[in-house]
Write a protein that holds these residues in place. Structure first.
Motif, PDB file in Angstrom:
ATOM      1  N   ARG A   1       0.814  -1.174   0.069  1.00 11.68           N
ATOM      2  CA  ARG A   1      -0.075  -0.161   0.146  1.00 11.68           C
ATOM      3  C   ARG A   1       0.783   1.132  -0.084  1.00 11.68           C
ATOM      4  O   ARG A   1       0.262   2.295   0.139  1.00 11.68           O
ATOM      5  CB  ARG A   1      -0.868  -0.033   1.125  1.00 11.68           C
ATOM      6  CG  ARG A   1      -2.093  -1.039   1.164  1.00 11.68           C
ATOM      7  CD  ARG A   1      -2.646  -0.848   2.414  1.00 11.68           C
ATOM      8  NE  ARG A   1      -3.726   0.351   2.393  1.00 11.68           N
ATOM      9  CZ  ARG A   1      -4.868   0.085   2.829  1.00 11.68           C
ATOM     10  NH1 ARG A   1      -5.580  -0.860   2.959  1.00 11.68           N
ATOM     11  NH2 ARG A   1      -5.349   1.480   2.884  1.00 11.68           N
TER      12      ARG A   1
ATOM     13  N   SER B   1      -1.372   7.457   2.080  1.00  7.70           N
ATOM     14  CA  SER B   1      -2.874   7.816   1.629  1.00  7.70           C
ATOM     15  C   SER B   1      -3.057   9.377   2.396  1.00  7.70           C
ATOM     16  O   SER B   1      -2.764   9.326   3.602  1.00  7.70           O
ATOM     17  CB  SER B   1      -3.615   6.720   2.381  1.00  7.70           C
ATOM     18  OG  SER B   1      -4.925   7.277   1.703  1.00  7.70           O
TER      19      SER B   1
ATOM     20  N   SER C   1      -4.026   9.863   6.421  1.00  2.96           N
ATOM     21  CA  SER C   1      -3.863   8.819   7.172  1.00  2.96           C
ATOM     22  C   SER C   1      -2.816   8.907   8.248  1.00  2.96           C
ATOM     23  O   SER C   1      -2.422   7.846   9.037  1.00  2.96           O
ATOM     24  CB  SER C   1      -3.445   7.445   6.127  1.00  2.96           C
ATOM     25  OG  SER C   1      -2.022   7.760   5.643  1.00  2.96           O
TER      26      SER C   1
ATOM     27  N   ARG D   1      -4.043   6.967  -6.388  1.00  4.24           N
ATOM     28  CA  ARG D   1      -5.279   6.594  -5.385  1.00  4.24           C
ATOM     29  C   ARG D   1      -5.661   5.207  -5.071  1.00  4.24           C
ATOM     30  O   ARG D   1      -5.490   4.828  -4.079  1.00  4.24           O
ATOM     31  CB  ARG D   1      -6.445   7.410  -5.896  1.00  4.24           C
ATOM     32  CG  ARG D   1      -7.645   7.555  -4.726  1.00  4.24           C
ATOM     33  CD  ARG D   1      -8.866   8.321  -5.013  1.00  4.24           C
ATOM     34  NE  ARG D   1      -8.474   9.832  -5.272  1.00  4.24           N
ATOM     35  CZ  ARG D   1      -8.457  10.579  -4.196  1.00  4.24           C
ATOM     36  NH1 ARG D   1      -8.621  10.163  -3.212  1.00  4.24           N
ATOM     37  NH2 ARG D   1      -8.171  11.862  -4.324  1.00  4.24           N
TER      38      ARG D   1
ATOM     39  N   GLU E   1      -5.090   3.433  -1.670  1.00  2.00           N
ATOM     40  CA  GLU E   1      -6.368   2.797  -0.944  1.00  2.00           C
ATOM     41  C   GLU E   1      -6.341   1.288  -0.838  1.00  2.00           C
ATOM     42  O   GLU E   1      -7.268   0.839  -0.345  1.00  2.00           O
ATOM     43  CB  GLU E   1      -7.531   3.465  -1.633  1.00  2.00           C
ATOM     44  CG  GLU E   1      -7.599   5.065  -1.430  1.00  2.00           C
ATOM     45  CD  GLU E   1      -8.654   5.503  -1.960  1.00  2.00           C
ATOM     46  OE1 GLU E   1      -9.487   4.894  -2.920  1.00  2.00           O
ATOM     47  OE2 GLU E   1      -9.094   6.831  -1.774  1.00  2.00           O
TER      48      GLU E   1
ATOM     49  N   ARG F   1      -6.757  -0.667  -3.267  1.00  2.00           N
ATOM     50  CA  ARG F   1      -7.603  -1.182  -4.387  1.00  2.00           C
ATOM     51  C   ARG F   1      -6.978  -2.050  -5.238  1.00  2.00           C
ATOM     52  O   ARG F   1      -7.345  -2.672  -6.244  1.00  2.00           O
ATOM     53  CB  ARG F   1      -8.472  -0.198  -4.792  1.00  2.00           C
ATOM     54  CG  ARG F   1      -9.572   0.183  -3.916  1.00  2.00           C
ATOM     55  CD  ARG F   1     -10.462   1.117  -4.705  1.00  2.00           C
ATOM     56  NE  ARG F   1     -10.142   2.218  -4.767  1.00  2.00           N
ATOM     57  CZ  ARG F   1     -10.155   3.294  -5.692  1.00  2.00           C
ATOM     58  NH1 ARG F   1     -10.588   2.808  -6.687  1.00  2.00           N
ATOM     59  NH2 ARG F   1      -9.632   4.649  -5.549  1.00  2.00           N
TER      60      ARG F   1
END
Ligand code: FAD
Length: 419
Positions: free
Chosen positions: A213, A232, A235, A362, A366, A368
């Motif tokens: 990440r 992020s 965060s 992004r 995140e 994903r």
């Protein structure tokens, strides 16, 4: 503040970053009295991007500073690689660019700014005031007439000027004082900025490490790595509740050569959080004030191109404004001309950064998309790198940007000997 105590100059440049120092030097070479205010005591700040792009090196050559620049400690980046778990893909080969400066030089920015300050010292019209922070604007009706400042030792004062140029970066106090409101674009990340000891057996140069990440860029500074870890947006407070050691353990999962240094950080105080912004002023000026560089358009670190853009702003401003300044008449039309000239390159570069934020960073930050899991580069990248006609495009955009500003004749000098 006492309005009778103000010094006077023709141009007051606020901010001794790349935009401010290049602008100050060039205008001084046109014989225009320039005072540059820099709030820090020296240029030795840890957070300064280190990239010097081909147009900036061409400019240094034109200014006669090429030999001195090449004598600075530096490393060359000739290719940009995108890592994938299946290997890496060369997305830009700068060696394909014309001219001798077909690479990005990695130079500690304080060395470059010192070089410009030394060149400025040789110009009778140039004054640099360190430890001097602009705190507000001076007005006569709707016209900006100067700045108020304070010094590190607690002193205060003012400078009156025909033109104030805000080169005070992405947190510009002057654009706020002029009520210039930027349009902001969302950014998916902030940056943790910290150091890790470097060993001789480590890789050298710039290294990217990508874990599930997080992505980190490591800048080789000899005996230490300057690390920028992308996190992020927002965060940071939650992450800081965890032990700091996890940060380096995470880094070592993708860079096993760091495994012997996972205890190098003893506290979160050693990790600075840099707030990443991407914004742009619709109007870069009011009467008597012009914003340039990040003060006009804050850049994301993506692509490492903000410094080049800021320097090109400075070249355009010097070229377009030297005549009106010498004549003692800088109109709002003159100031608007600078923005018109620099609008397209700014919008294009910020547009590319916004796409990379939305489509690449992004989803990755995140969680994903697993950055380490993709075995093939995305289709557009494959097309771009495999089609001969398109192959030069990324090198052109990364290396030279969209528009290169011609150096004004008044600023040109023969190569100066080093010293
Ligand atoms: C985390 C991060 C990493 C980045 N990495 C890179 C990179 O590697 N390469 C790249 O090209 N771009 C990078 N960028 C973008 C780049 O930093 C900027 O685009 C570039 O520095 C803009 O130059 P500038 O001269 O306009 O402003 P700045 O470089 O911000 O310089 C502003 C100067 O003004 C001074 N100042 C501020 N306020 C005042 C005041 N009130 N009075 C007097 N002086 C003042 C500051 O001390 C500073 O010296 C990065 C950005 C971020 C956020």
């Amino acid at each position: 503040m006492d309005s009778t105590a103000a010094d006077r100059t023709s141009v007051c440049v606020v901010g001794g970053g790349p935009a401010g120092m290049f602008l100050g030097l060039m205008l001084a070479r046109a014989g225009i009295a320039v005072t540059v205010l820099e709030k820090h005591r020296d240029f030795l700040r840890d957070f300064r991007g280190d990239t010097v792009h081909p147009p900036t090196m061409d400019l240094l050559d034109d200014l006669g500073l090429g030999p001195a620049f090449r004598a600075l400690p530096q490393r060359r980046i000739e290719q940009v690689q995108a890592p994938f778990s299946g290997g890496s893909l060369r997305v830009a080969d700068l060696r394909a660019l014309p001219g001798p400066n077909n690479f990005v030089a990695m130079v500690p920015q304080w060395d470059l700014l010192d070089l410009l300050a030394r060149a400025g010292d040789r110009e009778p019209a140039f004054t640099l005031r360190m430890s001097t922070e602009a705190v507000g604007l001076r007005w006569s009706g709707h016209q900006v007439t100067g700045v108020d400042y304070r010094t590190e030792d607690g002193g205060t004062g003012a400078i009156e000027a025909d033109l104030v140029v805000a080169c005070d970066g992405r947190g510009s106090v002057l654009r706020a004082a002029a009520h210039l409101q930027p349009r902001s674009y969302p950014t998916p990340m902030d940056v943790w900025w910290y150091r890790v000891p470097r060993h001789d057996s480590d890789p050298s140069g710039i290294t990217a490490l990508i874990s599930r990440r997080r992505a980190a860029v490591l800048i080789d500074r000899g005996d230490y790595w300057q690390v920028a870890t992308l996190i992020s947006k927002g965060s940071d407070p939650a992450a800081r509740r965890e032990p700091v050691g996890g940060l380096l353990r995470d880094l070592a999962t993708s860079g096993p050569w760091l495994a012997d240094r996972t205890d190098a950080l003893s506290s979160w105080d050693e990790v600075k959080t840099l707030d990443v912004k991407l914004d742009r002023l619709p109007r870069w000026h009011v009467d008597g004030l012009l914003c340039l560089g990040d003060a006009a358009h804050a850049m994301s670190p993506v692509g490492g191109v903000g410094i080049n853009l800021a320097v090109q702003d400075a070249v355009a401003a010097a070229r377009l404004l030297a005549g009106p300044l010498r004549a003692g008449r800088v109109s709002t039309q003159d100031l608007a001309r600078v923005r018109r000239r620099r609008w397209l390159p700014t919008v294009v570069v910020q547009g590319v950064q916004r796409v990379l934020h939305a489509k690449g960073l992004r989803p990755a930050l995140e969680g994903r998309v697993d950055l380490t899991g993709s075995t093939r580069p995305p289709l557009p990248m494959r097309i771009l790198t495999r089609t001969p006609l398109l192959r030069r495009l990324p090198a052109q955009v990364v290396g030279r940007g969209v528009v290169t500003e011609p150096t004004p004749d008044f600023a040109r000098r023969a190569p100066e000997p080093i010293g």
